[in-house]
Design a protein around this motif. Structure first.
Motif, PDB file in Angstrom:
ATOM      1  N   SER A  30      54.940 -23.642  65.366  1.00 37.61           N
ATOM      2  CA  SER A  30      53.978 -24.244  64.442  1.00 37.61           C
ATOM      3  C   SER A  30      53.299 -23.224  63.546  1.00 37.61           C
ATOM      4  O   SER A  30      52.534 -23.592  62.651  1.00 37.61           O
ATOM      5  CB  SER A  30      52.901 -24.992  65.240  1.00 37.61           C
ATOM      6  N   CYS A  31      53.564 -21.936  63.765  1.00 35.20           N
ATOM      7  CA  CYS A  31      52.834 -20.871  63.058  1.00 35.20           C
ATOM      8  C   CYS A  31      53.587 -20.443  61.807  1.00 35.20           C
ATOM      9  O   CYS A  31      54.143 -19.337  61.743  1.00 35.20           O
ATOM     10  CB  CYS A  31      52.617 -19.680  63.983  1.00 35.20           C
ATOM     11  N   TRP A 189      43.306 -24.411  53.280  1.00 36.13           N
ATOM     12  CA  TRP A 189      44.061 -25.106  54.328  1.00 36.13           C
ATOM     13  C   TRP A 189      44.796 -24.094  55.220  1.00 36.13           C
ATOM     14  O   TRP A 189      44.783 -24.215  56.443  1.00 36.13           O
ATOM     15  CB  TRP A 189      45.079 -26.055  53.698  1.00 36.13           C
ATOM     16  N   ASN A 192      42.380 -22.206  57.480  1.00 39.38           N
ATOM     17  CA  ASN A 192      41.923 -23.025  58.608  1.00 39.38           C
ATOM     18  C   ASN A 192      43.001 -23.149  59.682  1.00 39.38           C
ATOM     19  O   ASN A 192      42.707 -23.111  60.882  1.00 39.38           O
ATOM     20  CB  ASN A 192      41.498 -24.405  58.123  1.00 39.38           C
ATOM     21  N   LYS A 193      44.246 -23.288  59.244  1.00 37.93           N
ATOM     22  CA  LYS A 193      45.341 -23.424  60.202  1.00 37.93           C
ATOM     23  C   LYS A 193      45.508 -22.141  61.011  1.00 37.93           C
ATOM     24  O   LYS A 193      45.682 -22.181  62.245  1.00 37.93           O
ATOM     25  CB  LYS A 193      46.648 -23.748  59.469  1.00 37.93           C
ATOM     26  N   LYS A 196      42.704 -21.764  63.538  1.00 40.40           N
ATOM     27  CA  LYS A 196      42.902 -22.636  64.706  1.00 40.40           C
ATOM     28  C   LYS A 196      43.880 -21.990  65.689  1.00 40.40           C
ATOM     29  O   LYS A 196      43.707 -22.079  66.910  1.00 40.40           O
ATOM     30  CB  LYS A 196      43.413 -24.005  64.260  1.00 40.40           C
ATOM     31  N   THR A 197      44.912 -21.344  65.150  1.00 37.10           N
ATOM     32  CA  THR A 197      45.858 -20.637  66.018  1.00 37.10           C
ATOM     33  C   THR A 197      45.163 -19.502  66.756  1.00 37.10           C
ATOM     34  O   THR A 197      45.377 -19.301  67.963  1.00 37.10           O
ATOM     35  CB  THR A 197      47.034 -20.087  65.189  1.00 37.10           C
TER      36      THR A 197
END
Length: 511
Positions: A30-31, A189, A192-193, A196-197
């Protein structure tokens, strides 16, 4: 000054298990940002915190205010901006910036060798060389279609290169990406992603290992820098058009791997040090996405079968290892020719301490005590790591030897030193594998070493001497055996085989 003791950060299998648990929480697939998966960057950072144990530099990350978020949303509505548009604009600006420089003055080549000035050494005739990449070029000469680029002129090592080499044009410094103060909604965006990781990573690291937790500011800067350098190297490789790229110590330049993958150019990382079963940077990528990581090389060029097996046994299949031999020792041997003598000439057993670099103590107290207790029956020798010369004063002081003797021992090529050695002693250095290959005995003085070389300990190939009595027994046993009764490998034959292996591996990669 008392000697420092060992720390309690995870080592060997325990560290790999921690990384696996983190990856279970993060889900590396997902990274993604831009043209690559950025999880390896975070893994590199966690490993660096473990290895160097440097004081934390907690740079604070400024919040994006509510007003600024509103402005970015309004800007996106006016421009009808989308994530796709952001990436298109980024590619366009990068192409304009990179191709307007002097990349166009670089020659084209079939095989591109990339080096860093910090990796260079001086040879007998005052010529600078990087032992690994120049080792392959020297043994496999194709002058007109090979190119070496270095990131700065290593003038401290002489004014002339051993092989034709170009100094790389400096990458433009202007930022095209800004995660610290986002200028577009897409950057907000992505920021922020990534954050979160980081939060998931830090939440999965137990409190007892809090030192390994990531700093948000540093992660954002690392991803930004990697992305911008990827774009620069995309332009460089597009111009040079190599069929293959060779480099060493890829983790510092992993963006080159990603640039190569965008262009379908294989990137080969040459093993620059020893390998071990629980190596976190080249093996044990157990949670890799189906198609692998863009930031990892396509091929790991290993010195021996053991190292290659560590990578191939648990890799994703996307990143494979080959046995190419050690270009460094092959080059040293080839340059010296028949002037090398493999006869020791020493009357007493030889014990070599191989020092390291990083955050671990230089030595443990019981090692110094064992040295004092046995120096009348064996010869002790002291070798600094090329990146650990900051220990020179401490080694000379603690062991009562001259700096000149330590520097002289450290300057000798390993292929000349190891055939003379009866026992290699270290904290957790992978020089152990090379010493074993030359028929020497080996021992580690720390729990870290026991963890790193778990499989060698289990097979009784090395000794673990974490206390004075055990270490003295190991050294005394070497003295009693005097090493002369056992048949050791012929060093000259090993070097001849090594040279042949380098040439065969390079020829195979060309096909």
């Amino acid at each position: 000054m008392p000697l420092k003791q060992e720390t309690s950060l995870p080592e060997g299998r325990a560290f790999i298990e921690l990384l696996t648990e983190i990856e279970n929480q993060v889900v590396p697939g997902s990274c993604r940002f831009f043209h690559y998966n950025y999880w390896p960057l975070m893994r590199f950072m966690i490993n660096a915190e473990r290895k160097f144990q440097a004081p934390r530099n907690e740079l604070a990350l400024a919040e994006v205010t509510r007003q600024r978020k509103i402005e970015l949303y309004q800007l996106a509505l006016r421009d009808r901006s989308t994530g796709v548009k952001y990436f298109d604009d980024l590619n366009s600006r990068a192409a304009e910036r990179n191709l307007s420089g002097h990349i166009q003055n670089l020659p084209t080549a079939d095989h591109l060798f990339l080096t860093r000035s910090a990796q260079y050494r001086q040879v007998a005739h005052g010529k600078a060389h990087e032992p690994l990449t120049d080792g392959i070029r020297y043994l496999c000469p194709e002058e007109h279609r090979q190119l070496t680029l270095v990131d700065g002129n290593p003038s401290d090592f002489g004014s002339e290169f051993l092989l034709p080499t170009e100094v790389l044009p400096y990458m433009p410094s202007r930022d095209l990406i800004n995660f610290l103060r986002p200028s577009t909604l897409a950057e907000l965006w992505v920021r922020n992603k990534i954050l979160k990781t980081v939060s998931r990573v830090n939440a999965s690291i137990p409190d007892r290992y809090a030192q390994l937790r990531l700093n948000e500011y540093e992660v954002l800067v690392r991803v930004k820098n990697c992305s911008q350098r990827l774009m620069y190297w995309f332009a460089v490789l597009s111009h040079i058009k190599p069929k293959a790229v060779f480099l060493s110590s890829y983790t510092g330049v992993s963006y080159i791997c990603a640039a190569g993958k965008r262009l379908g150019i294989p990137v080969i990382d040459i093993q620059h040090g020893g390998m071990h079963q629980h190596h976190p940077l080249v093996s044990n990528w157990n949670k890799a996405p189906k198609h692998g990581y863009e930031l990892l090389p396509d091929v790991f060029w290993c010195w021996d079968k053991r190292s290659a097996a560590y990578i191939n046994s648990n890799g994703s299949g996307r990143h494979r290892a080959i046995v190419g031999g050690n270009p460094k020792t092959a080059l040293d041997y080839s340059l010296a020719g028949e002037t090398i003598s493999f006869e020791s000439g020493h009357q007493r057993p030889q014990v070599l301490i191989g020092f390291q670099y990083g955050g671990d103590p230089m030595i443990q107290p019981h090692v110094k005590d064992a040295y004092l207790a046995t120096r009348d029956i064996v010869d002790w020798r002291f070798r600094l790591h090329p990146m650990g010369h900051n220990y020179l004063d401490e080694v000379a002081r603690e062991f009562g030897v001259t700096k000149e003797s330590v520097l002289a021992e450290s300057a000798k090529p390993l292929h000349q030193v190891l055939p003379e050695i009866d026992l290699i002693l270290c904290n957790a250095s992978t020089i152990i594998y090379e010493a074993l290959d030359y028929g020497a005995d080996a021992a580690v003085w720390s729990k870290k070493g026991a963890a790193v070389f778990e499989e060698l300990v289990a097979a009784d190939e090395i000794s673990v001497a974490t206390d004075f009595e055990t270490l003295v027994n190991v050294v005394t046993d070497i003295a009693l055996r005097q090493s002369g009764g056992s048949q050791r490998p012929t060093a000259k034959e090993r070097q001849t085989e090594n040279i042949a292996r380098v040439r065969e591996a390079f020829a195979e990669l060309k096909r």
